[in-house]
Scaffold this motif. Structure first.
Motif, mmCIF file in Angstrom:
data_model
loop_
_atom_site.group_PDB
_atom_site.id
_atom_site.type_symbol
_atom_site.label_atom_id
_atom_site.label_comp_id
_atom_site.label_asym_id
_atom_site.label_seq_id
_atom_site.Cartn_x
_atom_site.Cartn_y
_atom_site.Cartn_z
ATOM 1 N N GLU A 2 44.756 32.340 31.463
ATOM 2 C CA GLU A 2 45.125 32.564 32.855
ATOM 3 C C GLU A 2 44.342 33.725 33.456
ATOM 4 N N MET A 3 44.109 34.763 32.650
ATOM 5 C CA MET A 3 43.326 35.892 33.136
ATOM 6 C C MET A 3 41.875 35.503 33.374
ATOM 7 N N ASN A 4 41.379 34.546 32.597
ATOM 8 C CA ASN A 4 39.989 34.112 32.749
ATOM 9 C C ASN A 4 39.746 33.320 34.018
ATOM 10 N N LYS A 5 40.814 32.846 34.627
ATOM 11 C CA LYS A 5 40.673 32.092 35.872
ATOM 12 C C LYS A 5 40.474 33.085 37.012
ATOM 13 N N GLY A 6 39.231 33.494 37.173
ATOM 14 C CA GLY A 6 38.929 34.510 38.174
ATOM 15 C C GLY A 6 39.175 34.018 39.589
ATOM 16 N N ILE A 7 39.714 34.883 40.424
ATOM 17 C CA ILE A 7 39.963 34.568 41.827
ATOM 18 C C ILE A 7 39.141 35.547 42.653
ATOM 19 N N GLU A 8 38.259 34.997 43.476
ATOM 20 C CA GLU A 8 37.301 35.836 44.185
ATOM 21 C C GLU A 8 37.660 35.970 45.654
ATOM 22 N N GLY A 9 37.303 37.132 46.225
ATOM 23 C CA GLY A 9 37.321 37.322 47.657
ATOM 24 C C GLY A 9 38.670 37.079 48.301
ATOM 25 N N THR A 10 38.638 36.256 49.351
ATOM 26 C CA THR A 10 39.850 36.017 50.132
ATOM 27 C C THR A 10 40.959 35.406 49.285
ATOM 28 N N GLY A 11 40.594 34.618 48.267
ATOM 29 C CA GLY A 11 41.610 34.022 47.406
ATOM 30 C C GLY A 11 42.420 35.061 46.668
ATOM 31 N N LEU A 12 41.777 36.180 46.305
ATOM 32 C CA LEU A 12 42.490 37.241 45.600
ATOM 33 C C LEU A 12 43.527 37.894 46.500
ATOM 34 N N ALA A 13 43.148 38.165 47.746
ATOM 35 C CA ALA A 13 44.058 38.860 48.653
ATOM 36 C C ALA A 13 45.127 37.940 49.227
ATOM 37 N N PHE A 14 44.700 36.756 49.670
ATOM 38 C CA PHE A 14 45.608 35.902 50.429
ATOM 39 C C PHE A 14 46.301 34.831 49.592
ATOM 40 N N ILE A 15 45.956 34.719 48.303
ATOM 41 C CA ILE A 15 46.637 33.751 47.435
ATOM 42 C C ILE A 15 47.291 34.454 46.252
ATOM 43 N N ALA A 16 46.470 35.138 45.423
ATOM 44 C CA ALA A 16 47.003 35.756 44.206
ATOM 45 C C ALA A 16 47.976 36.890 44.525
ATOM 46 N N PHE A 17 47.584 37.816 45.411
ATOM 47 C CA PHE A 17 48.447 38.945 45.716
ATOM 48 C C PHE A 17 49.716 38.507 46.449
ATOM 49 N N THR A 18 49.579 37.565 47.367
ATOM 50 C CA THR A 18 50.780 37.105 48.078
ATOM 51 C C THR A 18 51.759 36.424 47.131
ATOM 52 N N GLU A 19 51.227 35.744 46.119
ATOM 53 C CA GLU A 19 52.095 35.098 45.125
ATOM 54 C C GLU A 19 52.885 36.123 44.337
ATOM 55 N N VAL A 20 52.220 37.211 43.966
ATOM 56 C CA VAL A 20 52.894 38.243 43.182
ATOM 57 C C VAL A 20 53.917 38.987 44.040
ATOM 58 N N MET A 21 53.540 39.312 45.270
ATOM 59 C CA MET A 21 54.462 40.068 46.123
ATOM 60 C C MET A 21 55.734 39.284 46.441
ATOM 61 N N ALA A 22 55.642 37.962 46.424
ATOM 62 C CA ALA A 22 56.834 37.142 46.641
ATOM 63 C C ALA A 22 57.828 37.288 45.499
ATOM 64 N N LEU A 23 57.354 37.740 44.324
ATOM 65 C CA LEU A 23 58.237 37.926 43.166
ATOM 66 C C LEU A 23 58.890 39.306 43.152
ATOM 67 N N PHE A 24 58.387 40.243 43.982
ATOM 68 C CA PHE A 24 58.938 41.595 44.002
ATOM 69 C C PHE A 24 60.280 41.613 44.728
ATOM 70 N N PRO A 25 61.190 42.486 44.299
ATOM 71 C CA PRO A 25 62.367 42.763 45.136
ATOM 72 C C PRO A 25 61.906 43.408 46.447
ATOM 73 N N ALA A 26 62.598 43.127 47.531
ATOM 74 C CA ALA A 26 62.199 43.618 48.855
ATOM 75 C C ALA A 26 60.765 43.209 49.164
ATOM 76 N N SER A 27 60.449 41.939 48.949
ATOM 77 C CA SER A 27 59.077 41.442 49.076
ATOM 78 C C SER A 27 58.457 41.683 50.453
ATOM 79 N N PRO A 28 59.189 41.584 51.580
ATOM 80 C CA PRO A 28 58.539 41.864 52.872
ATOM 81 C C PRO A 28 57.965 43.272 52.966
ATOM 82 N N PHE A 29 58.663 44.259 52.378
ATOM 83 C CA PHE A 29 58.158 45.626 52.410
ATOM 84 C C PHE A 29 56.801 45.722 51.731
ATOM 85 N N TRP A 30 56.661 45.133 50.552
ATOM 86 C CA TRP A 30 55.402 45.206 49.817
ATOM 87 C C TRP A 30 54.313 44.414 50.525
#
Length: 708
Positions: free
Chosen positions: A415-443
């Motif tokens: 899974e780590m080897n599946k590199g995510i570049e550029g806009t995909g990192l910010a607008f896909i990978a990070f948004t996916e993780v922030m949805a798992l955080f408590p108080a996700s809108p704040f993050w």
């Protein structure tokens, strides 16, 4: 200036008005040299050129420009794909032998000549005046698509004020009352990005209509830039205090939060584990050199523009080392944040895989009995998620081959080897993780505010690389700074509508990959050549010594003349070869399958790429040919006379705060044959006194009545 020198100057044969205008049009440093006496009778320097309010303001501006979105998503991706710690070592090596010397060269040139990129390269050689125009064009290319990314950040920032976040789960199809098929085939974050934000087409050949929401966000982004820069550096510098510092606060907060997540240590280990074998790959060297090149903003003209507002005795060498170091440390900090987040994401995906596989196995009594027979009596059959990843992988390595084909290995490394570049990192990978955080809108709000500020600080520097040279070189534009700023932003918005079509993301990728890369490399090659071989490194070092009151290490001379120049030529050749050998491609979104696919650019898109590169590079040869044609009919005697006029103008500098008189030992030595063959004005007059260059008054009458 002594009376003896003034008398000598007045006795010389002067040029008529036409010849004088011709000399000025050759592109020498257009300066008005005058002295003003203060109330106490002391001689002061009058300079109407804007200046930074403080050194902190200047450093924040340079750091804000050089530290951009590339530090957050481009550097971590390259580090991820190219050997982790080994890539970092290679990057530091190239930063020291190529990045810092070229960055120092641009800082010194802008600070000493006190002009934008057009004026600087005109001053060094009229034949190379086109370098500055090429820089402006490339800056405009970058500004066009960079502000689109800011518009995307504004869109996500606006959607972050919801709970739950709109990309947290797949929407329902109202007609079938089931989950949307496109979202099921991908993920909620991918679906929101490609369908809700971009509403993207399946290829670049399907233009589609305009995206109204994204068009409004782009208009807002250009409005912010125009308002922040309408008063020049006085207004943009105040914004820098927030836009340059805030991203660091957010990165530190995210790092602290990320280190508390399960899988964070796995991500950091993956990041720093060195794979030294990658040093044998030419492609890795090319990517590292390109990243050094773009991380410092070389060739844009923005570095020159910012440094031109500095005092002439500012320690630009220390600035070059400091800004380069801050830039690298920011890349490392951002990479730590990215990798702890990706480690957490990969760990969650792997554990989800374990739970799904065990759920399939325990769905049948036969599989359940088989698990118990193979040494898993301690499994809680009612809670498959309690099985650790290490235990599952150990069992799978021993017995996985005897299981059903739909039972797979759940590897965190994969899974780590599946590199995510550029806009995909910010607008896909990070948004996916922030949805798992408590108080996700704040993050989410915090993250996209960071992206917005990173983008704006770089955007201010990019626009300064366009506006400053134009205002310095064309007096009419300089008198109407606000109109020029607003007009430039309005033009940028109108052309930027290309990126708000449904196929706009593909054009952003095209501009990012090709419109800036090759033209900027060409610009920096000519910059280095003009300083090292046309002007001369020894003369350049002399001028820096006059500015700083100490001489830079001699190693810079050889780095500029040979190492940097050869490295840039090698990078250009490697980039061209890559384009020829491997036809340019882009990543498209397939709506039917809900997945990405790689497509080749069509013929018209390739033609567009070639035209973008050619159009940005043409000012260099055009400027050279224009200069040669203009001087073709000038007799050699007149050229010599003009040359002597250049040297005479070197004496017309105002000496500031100097108490020592010139003595016989401080007189200028006779020029060498090489200098006589190249009658160009030096950056600063030779001598040990402090001098001040002042901007040229626009009326010719004032120019003729200059008081020295």
């Amino acid at each position: 200036m002594t009376n003896e020198k003034l008398d000598l100057w007045t006795e010389k044969q002067s040029l008529d008005s036409q010849q004088d205008r011709a000399w000025l049009s050759e592109g020498e440093s257009h300066t008005q040299l005058t002295a003003v006496h203060g109330p106490d009778g002391a001689e002061e320097c009058a300079d109407d050129r804007p200046a930074w309010d403080s050194k902190l303001q200047y450093v924040l501006a340079q750091v804000g420009f050089s530290v951009g979105l590339g530090n957050v998503w481009r550097f971590p991706y390259l580090c991820h794909q190219n050997g982790g710690g080994a890539f970092m070592l290679l990057y530091v090596f190239l930063l020291l032998i190529v990045g810092v010397p070229l960055f120092f060269m641009e800082l010194a040139a802008g600070q000493s000549i006190r002009q934008g990129s057009i004026g600087v390269w005109k001053h060094i050689s009229p034949n190379l005046a086109g370098i500055g125009y090429s820089s402006c064009l490339v800056c405009f290319y970058v500004a066009l698509y960079y502000n689109v990314i800011i518009a995307w950040s504004l869109f996500y920032l606006g959607n972050s004020f919801q709970y739950p976040l709109p990309w947290q789960q797949c929407p329902l199809d109202e007609t079938t009352n089931s989950t949307v098929k496109e979202c099921t085939g991908s993920s909620p974050t991918s679906y929101f990005w490609f369908r809700k934000a971009l509403n993207i087409t399946n290829s670049i050949q399907e233009s589609g209509e305009f995206n109204p929401i994204m068009t409004g966000c782009l208009l807002a982004a250009w409005a912010i830039v125009a308002l922040a820069m309408i008063k020049g550096i006085k207004s943009s510098a105040r914004v820098m205090y927030f836009s340059s510092v805030f991203p660091y606060v957010v990165l530190v907060i995210f790092l602290i939060r990320g280190l508390m997540l399960d899988g964070a240590i796995d991500g950091i280990t993956y990041m720093f584990y060195p794979k030294l074998e990658i040093w044998g790959s030419v492609q890795v060297w090319r990517q590292a050199a390109t990243q050094v090149f773009f991380a410092l903003g070389l060739g844009y003209g923005s570095v020159i523009a910012y440094s031109s507002y500095n005092p002439v005795n500012n320690n630009c060498h220390r600035d070059a080392l400091m800004v380069s170091g801050i830039n690298f440390m920011t890349s490392v900090l951002a990479s730590l944040v990215v990798f702890v987040i990706l480690g957490f994401r990969a760990k969650n995906i792997a554990l989800r895989c374990v739970a799904e596989n065990l759920g399939l196995l325990m769905a049948s009594s036969e599989s359940n009995q088989h698990l118990v027979q193979q040494g898993w009596p301690w499994i809680d059959m009612t809670d498959p998620s309690s099985v650790s990843l290490a235990d599952y992988r150990q069992w799978y390595s021993q017995h996985g081959s005897s299981m059903a084909p739909n039972i797979t290995d759940c590897s965190l490394e994969e899974e780590m080897n599946k590199g995510i570049e550029g806009t995909g990192l910010a607008f896909i990978a990070f948004t996916e993780v922030m949805a798992l955080f408590p108080a996700s809108p704040f993050w989410s709000i915090l993250f996209f505010l960071m992206l917005l500020n990173l983008g704006l600080s770089t955007m201010f520097g990019t626009m300064q690389g366009i506006l400053t040279p134009l205002m310095d070189n064309f007096s009419l534009l300089g008198r109407h700074r606000s109109i020029l700023t607003v007009s430039s932003c309005a033009l940028g918005f109108l052309i930027g509508l290309l990126f708000t079509q449904r196929s706009g993301n593909y054009f952003v990728t095209m501009f990012d990959d090709y419109s800036a890369t090759l033209p900027l490399v060409i610009v920096v090659i000519f910059e280095t050549y003009s300083v090292a071989w046309v002007y001369g490194t020894d003369r350049f070092m002399d001028d820096i010594e006059i500015m700083l009151q100490w001489r830079p290490p001699v190693i810079y001379k050889y780095l500029w003349k040979y190492v940097c120049l050869l490295a840039m030529v090698g990078l250009l050749a490697a980039s061209f070869l890559r384009m020829v050998i491997k036809r340019p491609t882009y990543t498209a979104w397939d709506q039917t399958t809900g997945s990405e696919m790689t497509l080749e650019y069509p013929g018209w898109a390739l033609a567009m790429i070639v035209l973008l590169i050619a159009f940005a590079s043409l000012p260099v040869p055009i400027g050279y040919i224009h200069s040669k044609l203009k001087n073709r009919g000038v007799p050699e005697t007149l050229a010599d006379e003009v040359g002597s006029g250049h040297e005479l103008h070197r004496e017309l500098y105002t000496k500031c705060s100097s108490t020592d008189q010139l003595d016989s030992n401080s007189q200028q030595q006779a020029p060498s044959e090489e200098d006589q063959a190249r009658p160009r004005a030096s950056f600063l007059p030779l001598g040990t006194e402090h001098y001040q260059l002042l901007s040229q008054l626009e009326d010719e009458d004032e120019e003729q009545d200059t008081v020295v």
